[in-house]
Design an enzyme around this catalytic site. Structure first.
Site: not given
Length: 351
Positions: A174, A317
């Protein structure tokens, strides 16, 4: 809602028969029983997921979802919100943490915009924008209930597309400045944890900032009164679009009998939502690493999840999930290629 309901209902337990057969093979390899630890656990789990004792894990993908948060208005992050858009471009442009580690592990990353606060489309990014950012959850619900369902179904959509494109293992990641705030709120509601005991620094808050963030989380829960028995209500009131999409990807992967590798702190919140909707999704999850956020161990212990790595990482991430891909490959390679006692003409001394 129909797609979400169908996905939740279609998740089934792992194949115990194939897991037993995998365990039998592992016990015949030239080593003390259980001496490869989590490598053996992974090999057994994968056999149960794929319903096969020999499987391919070489084609691996990170599904990265990006979104912004209205609660940013409450000064809960030292980073500017525009960083979400700027960094998300690097998911596909290369050079950030997850794309670099995906290059290292010979895997791929897809970037899906589900709510970044910008008007322009980002080159190379899938545009599934629900809207530009959630609302400020300190004032009211972060999103509508229907929007929460939409975010979940977007995650299911991309897990399904990954399967159709031939990927065998997916990880979730994310990007969303200040998304440790909604993630901590989700954990607080689901497990009845006090925000003052689990609120962390995120991407660099000082002690004053952590106190402010903790009070924002407390206020958000008090104002919205999320129903701890309804994961979608929790997501809608104190969650985020990217958190919902990751939760949907977890459910989608489980329904398609694909292993899904969790990343760090934000992915734990997404897993909580997915787990609340169908706890069988836990059988398909492989937690990659222990986030450095203070709530991490407490929450993972409550979920009985044991990460593969503890490297003090807190980047997010999908970086931890990408790094764990190599461990999964090692587990599979060892399981397939290590000699048995019969093959090596060694005496089997196992009891």
């Amino acid at each position: 809602m129909k797609k979400l309901q169908e996905t939740i209902k279609s998740i089934t337990p792992l194949s115990k028969n194939h897991m037993d057969l995998a365990k039998e093979r592992l016990d015949l390899l030239i080593k003390p029983l259980d001496s490869l630890g989590k490598l053996e656990t992974i090999a057994i789990q994968l056999s149960g997921i794929y319903e096969n004792n020999y499987y391919d894990t070489s084609n691996k993908l990170i599904l990265g979802f990006g979104a912004d948060h209205g609660v940013y208005e409450e000064n809960v992050s030292p980073c500017k919100q525009v960083v979400t858009q700027q960094q998300f471009a690097n998911f596909v442009g290369g050079g950030n943490g997850v794309s670099t580690l995906c290059n290292f592990t010979n895997s791929h990353v897809w970037a899906i915009d589900v709510g970044i606060n910008c008007d322009e489309e980002i080159t190379g990014v899938f545009n599934e924008k629900i809207r530009k950012s959630t609302d400020n959850m300190r004032i009211g619900p972060a999103m509508a209930y229907d929007e929460a369902i939409k975010s979940l179904e977007i995650g299911i959509k991309y897990a399904t597309l990954a399967k159709e494109k031939g990927y065998k293992v997916i990880g979730i990641g994310e990007m969303g400045i200040c998304n440790t705030t909604p993630s901590t709120a989700i954990m607080s509601v689901f497990f009845d944890l006090l925000p003052e005991n689990i609120t962390g620094m995120g991407c660099g808050l000082d002690n004053e900032g952590i106190l402010r963030k903790m009070n924002v989380i407390k206020d958000s829960i008090k104002i919205n009164k999320p129903d701890k028995n309804d994961p979608i209500d929790i997501l809608a009131k104190v969650g985020g679009f990217e958190i919902g999409a990751m939760a949907g990807a977890i459910l989608g992967a489980a329904s398609l009998r694909m292993p899904v590798v969790l990343d760090g702190f934000i992915s734990y919140a997404a897993f909580i939502i997915a787990y609340g909707l169908n706890n069988l999704c836990k059988d398909y999850a492989i937690p990659s690493h222990m986030s450095a956020e203070p709530a991490s161990k407490l929450v993972l212990d409550k979920l009985s999840l044991s990460p593969l790595l503890n490297l003090d990482m807190k980047l997010g991430e999908g970086s931890g999930a990408a790094l764990a891909f190599n461990i999964i490959e090692a587990a599979n390679f060892t399981y397939k290629n290590m000699l048995t006692f019969d093959e090596s003409n060694m005496e089997n001394t196992h009891p």
